[in-house]
Write an enzyme that holds these catalytic residues in place. Structure first.
Site, mmCIF file in Angstrom:
data_model
loop_
_atom_site.group_PDB
_atom_site.id
_atom_site.type_symbol
_atom_site.label_atom_id
_atom_site.label_comp_id
_atom_site.label_asym_id
_atom_site.label_seq_id
_atom_site.Cartn_x
_atom_site.Cartn_y
_atom_site.Cartn_z
ATOM 1 N N GLU A 277 0.848 -1.206 0.000
ATOM 2 C CA GLU A 277 0.000 0.000 0.000
ATOM 3 C C GLU A 277 0.881 1.254 0.000
ATOM 4 O O GLU A 277 0.567 2.238 -0.675
ATOM 5 C CB GLU A 277 -0.936 0.017 1.212
ATOM 6 N N TRP A 280 1.773 1.988 -3.380
ATOM 7 C CA TRP A 280 0.756 2.677 -4.200
ATOM 8 C C TRP A 280 0.980 4.186 -4.099
ATOM 9 O O TRP A 280 0.832 4.915 -5.066
ATOM 10 C CB TRP A 280 -0.667 2.352 -3.712
ATOM 11 N N TRP A 309 -20.816 14.041 -18.550
ATOM 12 C CA TRP A 309 -21.132 13.968 -17.115
ATOM 13 C C TRP A 309 -22.450 14.677 -16.823
ATOM 14 O O TRP A 309 -22.771 15.690 -17.459
ATOM 15 C CB TRP A 309 -20.018 14.624 -16.288
ATOM 16 N N ASN A 344 -10.196 3.878 3.505
ATOM 17 C CA ASN A 344 -9.938 3.669 2.077
ATOM 18 C C ASN A 344 -11.085 2.963 1.357
ATOM 19 O O ASN A 344 -11.457 3.326 0.246
ATOM 20 C CB ASN A 344 -8.644 2.872 1.898
ATOM 21 N N TRP A 362 -15.792 13.253 -11.782
ATOM 22 C CA TRP A 362 -14.966 12.882 -10.640
ATOM 23 C C TRP A 362 -14.184 14.082 -10.088
ATOM 24 O O TRP A 362 -13.798 14.100 -8.908
ATOM 25 C CB TRP A 362 -13.998 11.749 -11.022
ATOM 26 N N TRP A 385 -9.149 8.989 -7.224
ATOM 27 C CA TRP A 385 -10.365 9.401 -7.941
ATOM 28 C C TRP A 385 -10.357 8.873 -9.364
ATOM 29 O O TRP A 385 -11.368 8.366 -9.855
ATOM 30 C CB TRP A 385 -10.521 10.932 -7.906
HETATM 31 C C1 LIG Z 1 -10.961 8.376 -4.079
HETATM 32 C C2 LIG Z 1 -9.708 8.227 -3.226
HETATM 33 C C3 LIG Z 1 -9.071 9.359 -2.752
HETATM 34 C C4 LIG Z 1 -7.917 9.239 -1.969
HETATM 35 N N1 LIG Z 1 -7.292 10.393 -1.530
HETATM 36 C C5 LIG Z 1 -6.144 10.296 -0.825
HETATM 37 C C6 LIG Z 1 -5.465 11.465 -0.392
HETATM 38 O O1 LIG Z 1 -5.874 12.595 -0.654
HETATM 39 N N2 LIG Z 1 -4.332 11.287 0.352
HETATM 40 C C7 LIG Z 1 -3.847 10.067 0.654
HETATM 41 O O2 LIG Z 1 -2.817 9.980 1.324
HETATM 42 N N3 LIG Z 1 -4.450 8.945 0.242
HETATM 43 C C8 LIG Z 1 -5.597 9.017 -0.493
HETATM 44 N N4 LIG Z 1 -6.222 7.872 -0.890
HETATM 45 C C9 LIG Z 1 -5.594 6.568 -0.606
HETATM 46 C C10 LIG Z 1 -5.996 5.905 0.708
HETATM 47 O O3 LIG Z 1 -7.388 5.902 0.853
HETATM 48 C C11 LIG Z 1 -5.367 6.528 1.936
HETATM 49 O O4 LIG Z 1 -3.991 6.696 1.739
HETATM 50 C C12 LIG Z 1 -5.552 5.635 3.174
HETATM 51 O O5 LIG Z 1 -6.917 5.466 3.425
HETATM 52 C C13 LIG Z 1 -4.867 6.248 4.366
HETATM 53 O O6 LIG Z 1 -5.163 5.534 5.522
HETATM 54 P P1 LIG Z 1 -4.030 4.765 6.333
HETATM 55 O O7 LIG Z 1 -2.890 5.656 6.585
HETATM 56 O O8 LIG Z 1 -4.711 4.152 7.513
HETATM 57 O O9 LIG Z 1 -3.621 3.646 5.298
HETATM 58 P P2 LIG Z 1 -2.934 2.226 5.475
HETATM 59 O O10 LIG Z 1 -3.903 1.223 4.961
HETATM 60 O O11 LIG Z 1 -2.376 2.006 6.820
HETATM 61 O O12 LIG Z 1 -1.750 2.305 4.397
HETATM 62 C C14 LIG Z 1 -0.471 2.863 4.711
HETATM 63 C C15 LIG Z 1 -0.140 3.995 3.770
HETATM 64 O O13 LIG Z 1 -0.089 3.518 2.421
HETATM 65 C C16 LIG Z 1 -0.526 4.553 1.542
HETATM 66 N N5 LIG Z 1 -1.718 4.101 0.832
HETATM 67 C C17 LIG Z 1 -2.623 3.189 1.228
HETATM 68 N N6 LIG Z 1 -3.558 2.999 0.274
HETATM 69 C C18 LIG Z 1 -3.250 3.837 -0.733
HETATM 70 C C19 LIG Z 1 -3.831 4.125 -2.013
HETATM 71 N N7 LIG Z 1 -4.927 3.499 -2.443
HETATM 72 N N8 LIG Z 1 -3.254 5.060 -2.778
HETATM 73 C C20 LIG Z 1 -2.137 5.709 -2.384
HETATM 74 N N9 LIG Z 1 -1.527 5.464 -1.196
HETATM 75 C C21 LIG Z 1 -2.078 4.549 -0.390
HETATM 76 C C22 LIG Z 1 -0.871 5.760 2.400
HETATM 77 O O14 LIG Z 1 0.240 6.617 2.454
HETATM 78 C C23 LIG Z 1 -1.155 5.126 3.752
HETATM 79 O O15 LIG Z 1 -0.950 6.027 4.810
HETATM 80 C C24 LIG Z 1 -7.389 7.965 -1.678
HETATM 81 C C25 LIG Z 1 -8.039 6.823 -2.161
HETATM 82 C C26 LIG Z 1 -9.188 6.952 -2.918
HETATM 83 C C27 LIG Z 1 -9.878 5.713 -3.418
#
Ligand SMILES: Cc1cc2nc3c(=O)[nH]c(=O)nc-3n(C[C@H](O)[C@H](O)[C@H](O)COP(=O)(O)OP(=O)(O)OC[C@H]3O[C@@H](n4cnc5c(N)ncnc54)[C@H](O)[C@@H]3O)c2cc1C
Length: 467
Positions: A277, A280, A309, A344, A362, A385
């Site tokens: 993650e 990502w 849209w 997420n 979006w 997004w």
């Molecule tokens: C529509 C949408 C918008 C989002 N907007 C943002 C945003 O503005 N900022 C943001 O940091 N993340 C965003 N995310 C990704 C993700 O949802 C969050 O990073 C995550 O929920 C953060 O929670 P956590 O730290 O507990 O994640 P954990 O599950 O603990 O993951 C650890 C770290 O991995 C990274 N990570 C995890 N999932 C993703 C992902 N899908 N994409 C990119 N990095 C990821 C983050 O840095 C996160 O802190 C978005 C996802 C979606 C679907």
């Protein structure tokens, strides 16, 4: 020799390359931070996030003071004014060199390139470092020399190119002889950008370092199994900290390895998944650098520019208020409005609902998220997004649309998450809570759209635009 270390999204002392090298090569160091009010507004930066930056800045200032490094705040409304404000400050204080860590979104790149050339002309040295992700954006290429646009091969390449010295923590800088200028009193900025929910997000390097340890120790192993269930506190809630550079991606990966017998891509399934993650996040930072069109309000996939849209203010406003009549969608939006963060799984559900079932652009959702998220980040937000709207790199195919009701039954089976954020439904049974038959009995709205019909419509519209 006097130098400036300019702090941006790297609000930490430990393992900060710009600060480390600045202190090593200078006799006197001044730390600088910019307040860019108009630019922040243009970028839709949320108040809760700005408040978080400033609270962390305050702690950083205290830490730097112990090293005899004064932290000075400068103000420039826009990035375009930053160079001249900074140059005047350098001239006034006889600063010879400027150090900073790179940022990759397009406006930040433009600002830094401008500074680089104008400072060179004035004889001020500019030293920049790579810090936000492990491999420098632009440095990983496919076998045909192209940039990656698909995550899995990117991830394989990321691992195959990883060198041991990329995972070594830099030392904290040594104490300077004395403070060479007066530091700024931050209280007026903290007052200006105050936020009522700040206690939800404690500040500071030590806080997040300890928190990561606790997370990996107690939740790392079960992360893969539990991460999709929003009623369980199973993810790291790391995003505000890693995006602001209060902790580095490197630190997180080193810690993950420590708790996984020295491995990153094999071993403990939970920790390995957590690492993927984090990658990502790295992927989307490479995307934003390699494909600047995504930060110019353009979709990655060209044909999706032609999607007709829906423009429906009422639907959009109901989505933004968490009043769509689809409980799981409303719960997600309300969590974000209340806390500045959204799980997420919910981000995917609410984003797909807006861009597919409501067929609303979006970019409306992208902007709304930025205005409310404490972790709002142009690269990850745009990536998330565009993934959800099927307009992005390695996105969900347009015909694979998540059904929010099914998602709700699968990932919030007892409706605990829904009931927490949509208290009107507190008395609903476990089966009814996902889509109440008579919502009026709960003073809850009817669904804006029929899920099946709107899904079919979205598929037809995407399919027609593609052909
Ligand atoms: C529509 C949408 C918008 C989002 N907007 C943002 C945003 O503005 N900022 C943001 O940091 N993340 C965003 N995310 C990704 C993700 O949802 C969050 O990073 C995550 O929920 C953060 O929670 P956590 O730290 O507990 O994640 P954990 O599950 O603990 O993951 C650890 C770290 O991995 C990274 N990570 C995890 N999932 C993703 C992902 N899908 N994409 C990119 N990095 C990821 C983050 O840095 C996160 O802190 C978005 C996802 C979606 C679907």
């Amino acid at each position: 020799m006097k130098s400036i270390c300019w702090f941006r999204n790297d609000l930490r002392v430990l393992d900060n390359p710009a600060l480390h090298h600045c202190c090593k090569n200078s006799d006197e160091v001044i730390a600088v931070y910019f307040i860019n009010r108009a630019q922040w507004q243009e970028h839709d930066d949320a108040l809760i996030k700005i408040n978080f930056w400033l609270r962390n800045l305050e702690l950083l200032q205290n830490k730097l003071k112990k090293l005899n490094i004064p932290l000075v705040v400068l103000e420039a409304d826009n990035y375009s004014e930053t160079a001249s404000v900074l140059k005047d400050f350098c001239t006034k204080n006889e600063v010879k060199n400027l150090y900073f860590n790179n940022e990759y979104p397009i406006n930040e790149l433009k600002r830094d390139r401008n500074i680089y050339s104008s400072f060179k002309e004035s004889g001020i040295g500019v030293f920049t470092y790579h810090d936000q992700v492990i491999h420098e954006p632009g440095s990983l290429k496919t076998t045909t020399g192209n940039n990656f646009s698909v995550y899995s091969p990117f991830k394989r390449k990321w691992f195959s190119e990883l060198l041991e010295d990329q995972l070594v923590i830099l030392d904290e800088p040594e104490k300077q002889e004395s403070m060479c200028v007066e530091q700024t009193d931050l209280s007026k900025f903290l007052d200006e950008f105050t936020h009522s929910k700040s206690e939800l997000w404690p500040a500071g390097e030590e806080f997040i370092q300890n928190y990561i340890d606790e997370f990996l120790k107690f939740k790392g192993t079960t992360y893969k199994v539990k991460r999709n269930f929003p009623a369980i506190d199973a993810t790291a809630k790391l995003s505000p900290y890693i995006n602001t550079g209060i902790v580095s991606s490197k630190w997180c990966l080193i810690k993950a390895r420590e708790y996984n017998n020295g491995q990153l891509d094999d071993g403990n399934k939970g920790i390995v998944h957590w690492v993927s993650e984090i990658l990502w996040r790295e992927f989307y930072r490479h995307i934003i650098y390699n494909f600047p069109k995504v930060s110019k309000s353009l979709p990655f996939v060209d044909y999706t520019k032609n999607i007709p849209w829906n423009v429906n203010e009422e639907w959009l406003e109901r989505w933004k208020a968490g009043k769509t009549g689809i409980p799981i969608v409303d719960a997600g939006i309300r969590e974000m409005l209340e806390t500045g963060w959204m799980h997420n799984r919910l981000r995917m559900i609410v984003a797909m609902f807006l861009s597919k079932n409501l067929l609303i652009n979006w970019q409306e959702g992208e902007k709304f998220f930025m205005r409310h998220l404490i972790d709002g980040d142009i690269a990850s937000n745009n990536g998330g997004w565009q993934w959800s709207a099927s307009t992005g790199t390695d996105a969900a195919p347009y015909f694979r649309i998540m059904n929010p009701e099914t998602q709700s039954i699968k990932f919030d089976p007892q409706g605990k998450y829904i009931k927490r954020w949509v208290p009107e439904l507190a008395d609903c049974s476990e089966t009814e809570v996902h889509m109440p038959k008579s919502p009026e009995n709960y003073n809850y709205p009817k669904p804006i759209v029929d899920l099946k019909e709107s899904r079919k419509n979205a598929i037809d519209v995407f399919s027609a635009s593609k052909s």
